[in-house]
Design a protein around this motif. Structure first.
Motif, PDB file in Angstrom:
ATOM      1  N   ILE A 232       0.867  -1.179   0.000  1.00  0.00           N
ATOM      2  CA  ILE A 232       0.000   0.000   0.000  1.00  0.00           C
ATOM      3  C   ILE A 232       0.902   1.226   0.000  1.00  0.00           C
ATOM      4  N   ILE A 233       0.666   2.136  -0.933  1.00  0.00           N
ATOM      5  CA  ILE A 233       1.405   3.393  -0.981  1.00  0.00           C
ATOM      6  C   ILE A 233       0.466   4.510  -0.534  1.00  0.00           C
ATOM      7  N   VAL A 234       0.864   5.246   0.473  1.00  0.00           N
ATOM      8  CA  VAL A 234       0.057   6.343   0.997  1.00  0.00           C
ATOM      9  C   VAL A 234       0.530   7.639   0.345  1.00  0.00           C
ATOM     10  N   GLY A 235      -0.280   8.180  -0.562  1.00  0.00           N
ATOM     11  CA  GLY A 235       0.043   9.427  -1.231  1.00  0.00           C
ATOM     12  C   GLY A 235       0.406   9.241  -2.691  1.00  0.00           C
ATOM     13  N   ALA A 236      -0.222  10.045  -3.559  1.00  0.00           N
ATOM     14  CA  ALA A 236       0.023   9.972  -5.002  1.00  0.00           C
ATOM     15  C   ALA A 236       0.753  11.207  -5.496  1.00  0.00           C
ATOM     16  N   GLY A 237       1.665  11.732  -4.671  1.00  0.00           N
ATOM     17  CA  GLY A 237       2.545  12.794  -5.125  1.00  0.00           C
ATOM     18  C   GLY A 237       3.706  12.181  -5.900  1.00  0.00           C
ATOM     19  N   MET A 238       4.699  12.988  -6.214  1.00  0.00           N
ATOM     20  CA  MET A 238       5.812  12.501  -7.012  1.00  0.00           C
ATOM     21  C   MET A 238       6.506  11.300  -6.372  1.00  0.00           C
TER      22      MET A 238
ATOM     23  N   VAL B  53      -1.560  -0.789  -4.142  1.00  0.00           N
ATOM     24  CA  VAL B  53      -2.704   0.115  -4.064  1.00  0.00           C
ATOM     25  C   VAL B  53      -2.179   1.468  -3.612  1.00  0.00           C
ATOM     26  N   ILE B  54      -2.549   2.524  -4.314  1.00  0.00           N
ATOM     27  CA  ILE B  54      -2.119   3.875  -3.965  1.00  0.00           C
ATOM     28  C   ILE B  54      -3.319   4.626  -3.398  1.00  0.00           C
ATOM     29  N   LEU B  55      -3.214   5.047  -2.159  1.00  0.00           N
ATOM     30  CA  LEU B  55      -4.292   5.768  -1.482  1.00  0.00           C
ATOM     31  C   LEU B  55      -3.939   7.249  -1.402  1.00  0.00           C
ATOM     32  N   GLU B  56      -4.725   8.085  -2.053  1.00  0.00           N
ATOM     33  CA  GLU B  56      -4.479   9.522  -2.110  1.00  0.00           C
ATOM     34  C   GLU B  56      -5.595  10.282  -1.410  1.00  0.00           C
ATOM     35  N   ALA B  57      -5.226  11.176  -0.491  1.00  0.00           N
ATOM     36  CA  ALA B  57      -6.215  11.894   0.315  1.00  0.00           C
ATOM     37  C   ALA B  57      -7.023  12.904  -0.491  1.00  0.00           C
ATOM     38  N   THR B  58      -6.402  13.502  -1.516  1.00  0.00           N
ATOM     39  CA  THR B  58      -7.090  14.532  -2.292  1.00  0.00           C
ATOM     40  C   THR B  58      -7.753  13.916  -3.520  1.00  0.00           C
ATOM     41  N   ASN B  59      -8.292  14.766  -4.369  1.00  0.00           N
ATOM     42  CA  ASN B  59      -8.927  14.280  -5.600  1.00  0.00           C
ATOM     43  C   ASN B  59      -8.022  14.466  -6.812  1.00  0.00           C
TER      44      ASN B  59
ATOM     45  N   ARG C  59      -6.029   0.619  -9.202  1.00  0.00           N
ATOM     46  CA  ARG C  59      -5.119   0.565  -8.049  1.00  0.00           C
ATOM     47  C   ARG C  59      -4.899   1.939  -7.425  1.00  0.00           C
ATOM     48  N   VAL C  60      -5.286   2.983  -8.117  1.00  0.00           N
ATOM     49  CA  VAL C  60      -5.190   4.345  -7.568  1.00  0.00           C
ATOM     50  C   VAL C  60      -6.555   4.752  -7.044  1.00  0.00           C
ATOM     51  N   LYS C  61      -6.609   5.081  -5.772  1.00  0.00           N
ATOM     52  CA  LYS C  61      -7.877   5.417  -5.135  1.00  0.00           C
ATOM     53  C   LYS C  61      -7.777   6.825  -4.543  1.00  0.00           C
ATOM     54  N   LEU C  62      -8.524   7.752  -5.140  1.00  0.00           N
ATOM     55  CA  LEU C  62      -8.519   9.140  -4.689  1.00  0.00           C
ATOM     56  C   LEU C  62      -9.507   9.342  -3.550  1.00  0.00           C
ATOM     57  N   ASN C  63      -9.344  10.474  -2.852  1.00  0.00           N
ATOM     58  CA  ASN C  63     -10.227  10.830  -1.723  1.00  0.00           C
ATOM     59  C   ASN C  63     -10.225   9.755  -0.640  1.00  0.00           C
ATOM     60  N   LYS C  64      -9.068   9.149  -0.447  1.00  0.00           N
ATOM     61  CA  LYS C  64      -8.908   8.143   0.598  1.00  0.00           C
ATOM     62  C   LYS C  64      -7.928   8.689   1.637  1.00  0.00           C
ATOM     63  N   VAL C  65      -8.474   9.227   2.707  1.00  0.00           N
ATOM     64  CA  VAL C  65      -7.662   9.856   3.754  1.00  0.00           C
ATOM     65  C   VAL C  65      -7.228   8.800   4.756  1.00  0.00           C
ATOM     66  N   VAL C  66      -5.972   8.459   4.749  1.00  0.00           N
ATOM     67  CA  VAL C  66      -5.464   7.445   5.675  1.00  0.00           C
ATOM     68  C   VAL C  66      -5.403   8.023   7.087  1.00  0.00           C
TER      69      VAL C  66
ATOM     70  N   ARG D  98      -5.581  -4.203   3.390  1.00  0.00           N
ATOM     71  CA  ARG D  98      -4.566  -5.074   3.987  1.00  0.00           C
ATOM     72  C   ARG D  98      -3.470  -5.357   2.984  1.00  0.00           C
ATOM     73  N   ALA D  99      -2.242  -5.441   3.471  1.00  0.00           N
ATOM     74  CA  ALA D  99      -1.107  -5.708   2.584  1.00  0.00           C
ATOM     75  C   ALA D  99       0.061  -6.234   3.402  1.00  0.00           C
ATOM     76  N   ASP D 100       1.106  -6.623   2.676  1.00  0.00           N
ATOM     77  CA  ASP D 100       2.321  -7.083   3.351  1.00  0.00           C
ATOM     78  C   ASP D 100       3.149  -5.909   3.863  1.00  0.00           C
ATOM     79  N   TYR D 101       3.132  -4.802   3.095  1.00  0.00           N
ATOM     80  CA  TYR D 101       3.934  -3.641   3.448  1.00  0.00           C
ATOM     81  C   TYR D 101       3.147  -2.365   3.154  1.00  0.00           C
ATOM     82  N   VAL D 102       3.601  -1.264   3.768  1.00  0.00           N
ATOM     83  CA  VAL D 102       3.043   0.045   3.455  1.00  0.00           C
ATOM     84  C   VAL D 102       4.181   1.025   3.241  1.00  0.00           C
ATOM     85  N   MET D 103       4.040   1.863   2.222  1.00  0.00           N
ATOM     86  CA  MET D 103       5.021   2.915   1.917  1.00  0.00           C
ATOM     87  C   MET D 103       4.337   4.254   2.144  1.00  0.00           C
ATOM     88  N   VAL D 104       4.791   5.018   3.135  1.00  0.00           N
ATOM     89  CA  VAL D 104       4.150   6.271   3.516  1.00  0.00           C
ATOM     90  C   VAL D 104       4.902   7.434   2.883  1.00  0.00           C
TER      91      VAL D 104
END
Length: 491
Positions: free
Chosen positions: A33-39, A57-63, A250-257, A278-284
């Motif tokens: 799981i990657i938290v944030g879809a910035g650079m 899965v990329i979870l991005e807080a904004t739209n 795999r990119v999910k917008l408006n998902k505030v972790v 759920r995942a094996d790892y998370v990248m914040v």
């Protein structure tokens, strides 16, 4: 009938076997799981995908995708409210962002600050005499060179770091007159978003960005937006439509972790809307400013050494204010793009840029504020900020300056998803402590421009940090050379 039942049984067994095979294959591929879809998040995702780790899965807080590289419509123009320049061009090494910008053929404009001594305005109005201003710039250049030499000497002798201000005191030449402070602000605050009294000397003088990639800067002013470079990276592994939008599931917008639970068996990430991943790892890849707040709750708590390292680093605030006017009243042409306003209060609407080349005929000015001024401005109504700016402009150019028809004031510090614009290396943070910001905690990995070893605060730093952090995770997965110590609460 018996034969038919036998065929059904064979079909069921084969189907079950295939299902078990797929399940086993999926289980072998680690999930991230990657938290944030910035650079940084997008860059990390690409590196993982290139290594065969595609179960992400990329979870991005904004739209939007791009994070602090974000365009906005302003009076019919596309302007950058976040990152705006490619810094570090025409050096011995190729800046990877400059390479992407050229591949995309984005419109860029060389920023030439050489003529500032001819465009420095007094607080009460009128230009300083060029010879007087040039003398002040020459003294500032000499002081900066002295600071760089001190930094080199401290590094060579492995002595403790000092602030930029401390190095100026060693020279017994601390900027104090208004024009000296304005030039000092231009040299340091304008680059690092914080004043010399808090900024590390050894980690900013000289800057690897300019030493390695070159000293030139290019202003991005393209209708497609600077964020095009993020999309350029994203499209290399994420599906998109004909309009260029990322459509990958795999990119999910408006998902505030809001919560990350981590253990030796994996991670569970919960978002504000109640979704659970759920995942094996998370990248914040959240900014250091966000990590210093309680937006994301780690369970169990991150170890104290990690928290302390994150809190010692700084999140700067850099605010670019755009103004549109009914007509142009400022000088234009070669050597007039940038100008300074000298005020007794340091950083009070000091750095100005007229955008005639970037937006011909649009009559747009850009003024930059940072740090405490940025925070102050974010907390007051926009009309008060506009009134302050108009007073400054009328001091510089006379009482007949027309009222601005439009104003845009980005508010990154107030935004809970960013809490600032980019990181700054403060005095007191050693290389060892900085490494503590970067290293993973169990199955929780960290990335972002603030984790870039040499280029924190820059777009290329964000891009390279994503690759570096992904490589750490890849080594862990591919070689199984990693441990997952879980920090107990209170340790």
């Amino acid at each position: 009938m018996v034969a038919l039942e036998r065929e059904k049984m064979v079909f069921l067994v084969v189907t079950l076997a295939i299902g078990i095979h797929f399940t086993a294959t999926a289980a072998l591929e680690p999930s991230v799981i990657i938290v944030g879809a910035g650079m940084s998040g997008i860059s990390a995702g690409k590196r993982l995908s290139d290594a065969g780790i595609k179960n992400i899965v990329i979870l991005e807080a904004t739209n939007w995708i791009g994070g602090r590289i974000h365009k906005q419509n302003f009076a019919g123009l596309s302007v950058e409210i976040g990152a705006n320049w490619v810094e570090g061009v025409h050096g011995e090494q190729m800046n990877p962002i400059w390479e992407m910008v050229n591949k995309l053929n984005l419109k860029t404009f060389f920023s030439n600050y050489d003529n500032l001594s001819s465009n420095t305005y007094q607080q009460a109005g009128g230009l300083y005499k060029e010879s007087f201003a040039q003398q002040a710039f020459d003294v500032a250049d000499s002081l900066a060179e002295f600071s760089r030499n001190i930094s080199t000497s401290l590094t060579a002798s492995r002595e403790e770091d000092i602030s930029i201000l401390a190095s100026q005191r060693l020279k017994n030449l601390v900027p104090s007159a208004p024009i000296e402070m304005a030039i000092d602000y231009y040299n340091y605050d304008y680059e690092f978003a914080e004043p010399p009294r808090v900024t590390s000397l050894q980690n900013t003088e000289p800057l690897p960005t300019f030493s390695n990639f070159g000293e030139d800067l290019y202003f991005v002013a393209d209708p497609r937006g600077y964020e095009s470079v993020v999309y350029y990276v994203a499209k290399q592994y994420l599906t998109s439509n004909s309009a260029g939008q990322i459509t990958d599931s795999r990119v999910k917008l408006n998902k505030v972790v809001r919560e990350i639970r981590h253990s030796q068996s994996g991670v569970i990430v919960k978002t504000e809307d109640g979704a659970v991943f759920r995942a094996d790892y998370v990248m914040v890849s959240a900014s250091i400013g966000v990590l210093q707040t309680n937006l994301i709750n780690f369970q169990p708590d991150l170890p104290h050494w990690k928290i302390l390292a994150m809190y010692q680093f700084d999140m700067g605030v850099y605010t670019k204010i755009f103004l549109k006017f009914p007509y142009k009243f400022w000088p234009s042409g070669n050597g007039t793009e940038f100008f300074l306003y000298v005020h007794e209060k340091r950083g009070y609407y000091t750095i100005w840029q007229q955008l005639e080349r970037e937006y011909p005929g649009a009559n747009v000015l850009l003024v930059t504020v940072t740090d405490d001024e940025s925070r102050r401005i974010e907390q007051q109504p926009d009309y008060e900020t506009k009134a302050e700016i108009m007073e400054v402009l009328r001091n510089m150019f006379g009482k007949n300056v027309p009222e601005a028809t439009d104003i845009l004031i980005p508010k990154w510090w107030s935004n809970r998803f960013y809490k600032g614009t980019f990181s700054n290396w403060p005095i007191g943070v050693s290389r060892y402590e900085y490494d503590q910001i970067r290293v993973p905690v169990g199955r929780v990995y960290f990335t972002g421009e603030h984790t870039s070893e040499h280029y924190n605060g820059y777009v290329h730093g964000a891009y390279l940090a994503g690759i570096d952090s992904a490589n750490m995770l890849i080594r862990c997965i591919k070689t199984n050379f990693c441990k997952f110590p879980i920090a107990a609460k209170g340790t």
